[in-house]
Design a protein around this motif. Structure first.
Motif, PDB file in Angstrom:
ATOM      1  N   ARG A 227       0.844  -1.211   0.000  1.00  0.00           N
ATOM      2  CA  ARG A 227       0.000   0.000   0.000  1.00  0.00           C
ATOM      3  C   ARG A 227       0.876   1.257   0.000  1.00  0.00           C
ATOM      4  N   GLU A 228       2.014   1.217   0.672  1.00  0.00           N
ATOM      5  CA  GLU A 228       2.925   2.356   0.655  1.00  0.00           C
ATOM      6  C   GLU A 228       3.476   2.580  -0.760  1.00  0.00           C
ATOM      7  N   ARG A 231       0.813   4.331  -2.718  1.00  0.00           N
ATOM      8  CA  ARG A 231       0.754   5.758  -2.393  1.00  0.00           C
ATOM      9  C   ARG A 231       1.913   6.521  -3.036  1.00  0.00           C
TER      10      ARG A 231
END
Length: 403
Positions: A227-228, A231
């Motif tokens: 998920r990082e 982003r």
């Protein structure tokens, strides 16, 4: 000056520094016959091309352990050049002690004698107050060349677009925040995205199980890190199945994908970016591969590589003016062997002006034996603290200050 007379020195930079600053029409090297071999002639020719010099080189052998022979050789060279209408200067920055004494004895004879003073980064004209500031920036390849080495593989391509550099900077931060589990995460990406020759496959879309085993090894995704990455826009369209058994995503680009599946590249990139963030450094390169030889005569680079010629790869090389900086990157705690290898390269390819830096993602206490030994060898250690507090650029600038 038209002719520069150089007393050949073991520190390669001192053989070429004056020529790079004053750009004479001719450089006469005076040194031992064994030092002035065909390899040195090949290095001089290649360096001239790299540094944009348009000069001729002449190699004159003399017994550098014999004062009278050295003085006689220098005087004869000056006499011959002045007879041809060429004004001469003798550079005594390098050379053996007797050679320096022989050259220095010519000062009362109105011969220009110059010497580089690193404390002021300028050449001094001995016997007068005149100086010449050194304001040049040599490339990484130039330093390797003058020391008798050859880069045999292009440094890592850094021609990324603005958006990719933005992503790289973000992923570098993600790397340091998750470095303890990073290798496991990358191993997973390698398995689900691998193509040929350690690169990702042409199709940048990935649909894979969340966890699987292969040859008794278990590979699992880390949902938080994925998920990082989304982003940071390194990947897009990330989706986890409702049962949590599968995921799918798409890499931003092939270039970003190939970086993400490389375990060791991110520390190198962090050092590279730290160098590029400063206007102090003339050149910054990563993954510099070179052999300890240079093609001369009928030799080719291919034949040198085919032989058992010593070779090395330096993770990052920076240059600040006339100073090369060799950086070795370790994602583990450094050991004495790391220091020994780095010190050897520094001495061979940089000499007195060179700096050596060992960058590591681990903590290294100032009182640790490896840290104390590094200090004795003149090797600077940049451990995890400098990367976490974002002072790597500042430290590199401090390390490379001439004093």
């Amino acid at each position: 000056m038209k002719t520069l007379i150089e007393l050949f020195d073991k520190d390669a930079i001192y053989n070429y520094l004056a020529a790079t600053v004053f750009k004479p029409q001719k450089v006469c090297f005076i040194g031992d016959k064994l030092s002035l071999d065909s390899d040195e002639a090949a290095a001089a020719k290649k360096f001239a091309s790299l540094a944009g010099l348009d000069c001729k080189f002449e190699f004159i052998s003399a017994n550098t352990n014999d004062y009278n022979d050295m003085r006689r050789t220098i005087e004869e060279t000056i006499r011959k050049e002045t007879a041809n209408g060429n004004d001469c200067s003798v550079d005594v920055t390098g050379g053996k002690d007797l050679a320096l004494v022989a050259a220095g004895s010519l000062i009362p004879s109105n011969v220009n004698v110059i010497r580089y003073d690193k404390t002021v980064n300028a050449f001094r004209f001995l016997g007068s107050e005149k100086t010449q500031k050194v304001d040049i920036g040599l490339t990484c390849e130039a330093f390797i060349t003058i020391a008798g080495g050859t880069i045999f593989s292009k440094p890592r391509n850094m021609n990324y677009g603005d958006k990719e550099w933005e992503i790289i900077r973000k992923v570098t931060r993600i790397y340091f925040e998750n470095r303890e589990i990073w290798n496991r995460f990358v191993k997973y990406l390698q398995q689900v995205a691998k193509g040929e020759n350690e690169k990702v496959r042409d199709n940048l879309f990935v649909d894979a199980p969340f966890s699987f085993s292969d040859n008794d090894r278990v590979f699992s995704c880390n949902k938080t890190v994925m998920r990082e990455h989304e982003r940071a826009q390194a990947i897009k369209n990330l989706h986890f199945s409702d049962d949590g058994n599968r995921l799918s995503f798409e890499f931003f680009s092939a270039e970003i994908a190939n970086l993400l599946v490389n375990e060791g590249v991110w520390l190198e990139l962090a050092v590279y970016l730290a160098g590029k963030n400063s206007d102090k450094f003339s050149d910054v390169q990563t993954s510099v591969k070179f052999v300890w030889d240079i093609a001369s005569g009928d030799e080719t680079l291919g034949s040198i590589i085919a032989d058992s010629t010593p070779r090395n790869e330096i993770d990052v090389v920076l240059t600040r003016g006339v100073m090369p900086v060799f950086v070795s990157c370790k994602t583990r705690a450094p050991i004495n062997d790391d220091l020994n290898e780095l010190y050897t390269i520094k001495q061979k390819f940089g000499g007195e002006l060179a700096k050596a830096v060992l960058a590591t993602t681990k903590f290294v206490g100032d009182d640790w034996p490896v840290a104390e030994r590094a200090k004795e060898m003149g090797i600077f250690i940049l451990d995890e603290r400098y990367f976490e507090n974002k002072t790597v650029t500042k430290q590199l600038e401090k390390i490379t200050e001439l004093n």
